[in-house]
Design a protein around this motif. Sequence first.
Motif, PDB file in Angstrom:
ATOM      1  N   PRO A 128      -4.038  -6.012   6.611  1.00  0.00           N
ATOM      2  CA  PRO A 128      -5.403  -5.622   6.978  1.00  0.00           C
ATOM      3  C   PRO A 128      -5.631  -5.497   8.480  1.00  0.00           C
ATOM      4  O   PRO A 128      -6.624  -4.902   8.908  1.00  0.00           O
ATOM      5  CB  PRO A 128      -6.260  -6.756   6.394  1.00  0.00           C
ATOM      6  N   GLN A 129      -4.736  -6.057   9.281  1.00  0.00           N
ATOM      7  CA  GLN A 129      -4.884  -5.991  10.739  1.00  0.00           C
ATOM      8  C   GLN A 129      -4.193  -4.768  11.341  1.00  0.00           C
ATOM      9  O   GLN A 129      -4.224  -4.590  12.562  1.00  0.00           O
ATOM     10  CB  GLN A 129      -4.292  -7.263  11.376  1.00  0.00           C
ATOM     11  N   SER A 130      -3.592  -3.940  10.522  1.00  0.00           N
ATOM     12  CA  SER A 130      -2.724  -2.875  11.019  1.00  0.00           C
ATOM     13  C   SER A 130      -3.404  -1.512  10.995  1.00  0.00           C
ATOM     14  O   SER A 130      -4.427  -1.305  10.334  1.00  0.00           O
ATOM     15  CB  SER A 130      -1.443  -2.818  10.170  1.00  0.00           C
ATOM     16  N   ASP A 131      -2.816  -0.573  11.734  1.00  0.00           N
ATOM     17  CA  ASP A 131      -3.276   0.811  11.719  1.00  0.00           C
ATOM     18  C   ASP A 131      -3.229   1.346  10.292  1.00  0.00           C
ATOM     19  O   ASP A 131      -2.246   1.138   9.574  1.00  0.00           O
ATOM     20  CB  ASP A 131      -2.361   1.641  12.623  1.00  0.00           C
ATOM     21  N   PRO A 132      -4.295   2.043   9.853  1.00  0.00           N
ATOM     22  CA  PRO A 132      -4.318   2.545   8.463  1.00  0.00           C
ATOM     23  C   PRO A 132      -3.131   3.417   8.084  1.00  0.00           C
ATOM     24  O   PRO A 132      -2.739   3.456   6.916  1.00  0.00           O
ATOM     25  CB  PRO A 132      -5.627   3.332   8.401  1.00  0.00           C
ATOM     26  N   HIS A 133      -2.541   4.127   9.063  1.00  0.00           N
ATOM     27  CA  HIS A 133      -1.395   4.973   8.749  1.00  0.00           C
ATOM     28  C   HIS A 133      -0.160   4.140   8.378  1.00  0.00           C
ATOM     29  O   HIS A 133       0.775   4.652   7.763  1.00  0.00           O
ATOM     30  CB  HIS A 133      -1.060   5.890   9.931  1.00  0.00           C
ATOM     31  N   TYR A 134      -0.154   2.856   8.752  1.00  0.00           N
ATOM     32  CA  TYR A 134       0.961   1.972   8.417  1.00  0.00           C
ATOM     33  C   TYR A 134       0.611   1.061   7.236  1.00  0.00           C
ATOM     34  O   TYR A 134       1.461   0.800   6.376  1.00  0.00           O
ATOM     35  CB  TYR A 134       1.369   1.146   9.623  1.00  0.00           C
ATOM     36  N   SER A 135      -0.645   0.578   7.192  1.00  0.00           N
ATOM     37  CA  SER A 135      -1.040  -0.250   6.047  1.00  0.00           C
ATOM     38  C   SER A 135      -1.128   0.585   4.772  1.00  0.00           C
ATOM     39  O   SER A 135      -1.142   0.036   3.672  1.00  0.00           O
ATOM     40  CB  SER A 135      -2.381  -0.942   6.322  1.00  0.00           C
ATOM     41  N   SER A 136      -1.151   1.911   4.924  1.00  0.00           N
ATOM     42  CA  SER A 136      -1.120   2.795   3.755  1.00  0.00           C
ATOM     43  C   SER A 136       0.180   2.658   2.972  1.00  0.00           C
ATOM     44  O   SER A 136       0.258   3.054   1.798  1.00  0.00           O
ATOM     45  CB  SER A 136      -1.288   4.249   4.184  1.00  0.00           C
ATOM     46  N   GLY A 137       1.218   2.099   3.610  1.00  0.00           N
ATOM     47  CA  GLY A 137       2.507   1.961   2.941  1.00  0.00           C
ATOM     48  C   GLY A 137       2.421   1.217   1.621  1.00  0.00           C
ATOM     49  O   GLY A 137       3.123   1.550   0.659  1.00  0.00           O
ATOM     50  N   VAL A 138       1.552   0.199   1.552  1.00  0.00           N
ATOM     51  CA  VAL A 138       1.427  -0.583   0.317  1.00  0.00           C
ATOM     52  C   VAL A 138       0.940   0.319  -0.823  1.00  0.00           C
ATOM     53  O   VAL A 138       1.490   0.309  -1.925  1.00  0.00           O
ATOM     54  CB  VAL A 138       0.459  -1.762   0.515  1.00  0.00           C
ATOM     55  N   GLY A 139      -0.098   1.113  -0.558  1.00  0.00           N
ATOM     56  CA  GLY A 139      -0.613   2.016  -1.591  1.00  0.00           C
ATOM     57  C   GLY A 139       0.363   3.123  -1.925  1.00  0.00           C
ATOM     58  O   GLY A 139       0.510   3.511  -3.095  1.00  0.00           O
ATOM     59  N   ASN A 140       1.042   3.652  -0.911  1.00  0.00           N
ATOM     60  CA  ASN A 140       2.037   4.703  -1.159  1.00  0.00           C
ATOM     61  C   ASN A 140       3.184   4.185  -2.025  1.00  0.00           C
ATOM     62  O   ASN A 140       3.652   4.858  -2.953  1.00  0.00           O
ATOM     63  CB  ASN A 140       2.585   5.217   0.168  1.00  0.00           C
ATOM     64  N   HIS A 141       3.658   2.986  -1.696  1.00  0.00           N
ATOM     65  CA  HIS A 141       4.764   2.381  -2.441  1.00  0.00           C
ATOM     66  C   HIS A 141       4.337   2.119  -3.890  1.00  0.00           C
ATOM     67  O   HIS A 141       5.089   2.400  -4.842  1.00  0.00           O
ATOM     68  CB  HIS A 141       5.189   1.082  -1.751  1.00  0.00           C
ATOM     69  N   LEU A 142       3.120   1.569  -4.042  1.00  0.00           N
ATOM     70  CA  LEU A 142       2.578   1.341  -5.387  1.00  0.00           C
ATOM     71  C   LEU A 142       2.584   2.622  -6.197  1.00  0.00           C
ATOM     72  O   LEU A 142       3.038   2.647  -7.354  1.00  0.00           O
ATOM     73  CB  LEU A 142       1.160   0.771  -5.255  1.00  0.00           C
ATOM     74  N   PHE A 143       2.096   3.705  -5.602  1.00  0.00           N
ATOM     75  CA  PHE A 143       1.986   4.954  -6.358  1.00  0.00           C
ATOM     76  C   PHE A 143       3.362   5.477  -6.754  1.00  0.00           C
ATOM     77  O   PHE A 143       3.559   5.930  -7.882  1.00  0.00           O
ATOM     78  CB  PHE A 143       1.237   6.009  -5.551  1.00  0.00           C
ATOM     79  N   PHE A 144       4.319   5.415  -5.827  1.00  0.00           N
ATOM     80  CA  PHE A 144       5.660   5.892  -6.157  1.00  0.00           C
ATOM     81  C   PHE A 144       6.257   5.090  -7.313  1.00  0.00           C
ATOM     82  O   PHE A 144       6.819   5.668  -8.256  1.00  0.00           O
ATOM     83  CB  PHE A 144       6.582   5.837  -4.947  1.00  0.00           C
TER      84      PHE A 144
END
Length: 656
Positions: A418-434
């Motif tokens: 939650p403390q990170s740039d959204p373009h990097y914290s998006s990794g959790v959602g991207n990984h989930l979707f894959f």
Amino acid sequence: MRKTLAAAGAAVLVAGGIGAGLAASAQAGPSIPSRAQAISTANGALTAHRSAIHASSSDTFKVRRVVTDPTGATHVRYTRTYHGMPVYGGDFVVHNAPGGSYAGVTVAQHRTIAVGTSAKVGAATAAKTSRADHQGKVTGVGDPRLVVDATAGTPVLAYETIVTGFQADGQTPSKQHVLVDADTGRTIRSWDEVENVAGTGQGLFVGTVDLDTTQASGGYEMVDPSHGDGYTCDLNNSTSGTCTTLTDSDNKWGNGSNSDRATAGVDVAYGAAMTFDYYKQKQGRNGIFGDGKGVPSRVHYGNNYVNAFWDGQQMTYGDGAGNNAPLVEIDVAGHEMSHGVSEALADLGYSGDVGGINEANSDIFGTMVEFYANNSEDPGDYDIGEKIDINGDGTPLRYMYHPSLDGASYDCWSSAVPQSDPHYSSGVGNHLFFLLAEGSGDTQYGNSPTCNNSTVTGIGRDKAANIWYHALDAYMVSTETYAQARQDTLKAATDLYGQCSAEYQATQSAWSAVSVDGSDAPCDGTPDPTDPTTPPPGGGDNCDTVTSAAPQAIPDNGSVTSSIAVADCAGNATAQTKITVHISHTYRGDLQIDLISPKGDTARLKNANPYDGAADVDATYTVNASDETRDGTWKLKVTDVYSGDTGTLDSWSVQF
């Protein structure tokens, strides 16, 4: 008697069976409330459950959107004001089950508001602080207004000031919202309304494609009448001023290179059309804003501008390094326009977990648009911006299958996310979707690890996208966290596929695999018997289950009837007769399905729903056919009530 589909996809006929009295007292399919009825029911639930939304006596509410499921369930989304002041993080959704009973709420706000309405800090001081907070060139500072910030913890009275200008690069427009504590004068948080993806371009990507344009005096304009009159225009490498709609004398646009300024426009117009079509055909959304209108796409922005952005109303593309590498890739267009969709549906924020969810949402649907386009020059994959070469070495901007490969994104959730740039914290959602779409381990798109060393089996990208979109549409709120997203996607999976269905369990597994755990009870591995995707149990004699023969084409805007002849099967059907239907179709919302008994009585199994843009029907319906003998000819009639999509009745069966 004809009866409705149940919430989990099963159809149940009322007592008395499928026989006597049907013609005289036939009922239609599910009772779908009107928008006014849905709002009235939600308002009643809201009055009875004010504590559930942390309401104070000074709160007022306004309906923002209404989502109605094919089952008749409704989701009414509200905004909130406090003493007339807008409340950030005050949004919520009231959910009512089919028939109107209260089914709960989804609430962005954490506590009841109890703040004074008089600021200790003057508006001029707030404006000065807001201007100082901006890191780029400032061209204007709006008048501060008092709001309540309820996005985190205890609500506070704040000034909101909009500072306009350009971001630190000097060319990207900026419309920065700054919240200043009205008691202390300190900045609470800020966000820029202009959302973008940075990168360097290598060229033009889509090859030779068809475009819909408009005939004009002396030639043609790049105005797309098939997609809400969205248009493409040339900014002539300026950052402001007139954007001239592209024109051509013979309707043959561009030459495949940057020597023709219309060439970049071809990629842009194509990307906008594919994004429009994906949302309409697959998610039932008519345009980015849901109003059937296209959006402007501006090319040749700025000087050596290696970026593209969505500003809340339109798309803008720079020409890249040396003004010779326009950033006009398909997934860039889908990504940026999907910011408009997420804003319209759930108004996702841009800091903390929700910022990463916002960016992941755009990566997810940018990817889905790329797959939907099925362009041989830029085939679908789970790399983001792979052709714009942001790193200068041919590597993509982001990797959905293994986000940390970019050196900064997160594969797994942790307190740092939650403390990170959204373009990097998006990794959790991207990984989930894959993982949900394709599964873990070696895949054709790359090796995807899990954070808990588990094995995840994918359900396919269309089902994964349907779950994510329905969660965004019906459940997510402006302060969404990854933990909430787990619960909301499980609710969506239940709505679409059934509690403890294979899709539901895959959603559970995929979230756990990215270290987002929840309190949802584990399934025991046995699919829910109400799950429409669960095949009926076998067993019994040859009269227990009878299946249709060869597949039959479903004519566009027509109907097909398939027959099953049952002979030498003594006795009646049962009150739990199962009708299992398998249909391949590009837009299942077009389809109406009826069962016709040997006596000629009709039961509606599925109504058409123009807002259900998903593909295929794989469902089991339950009917009370105890008044019918098993012997005779059972018929399934499938009617395509709209034009434009086709399919096949693959098979169907009756289990008595």
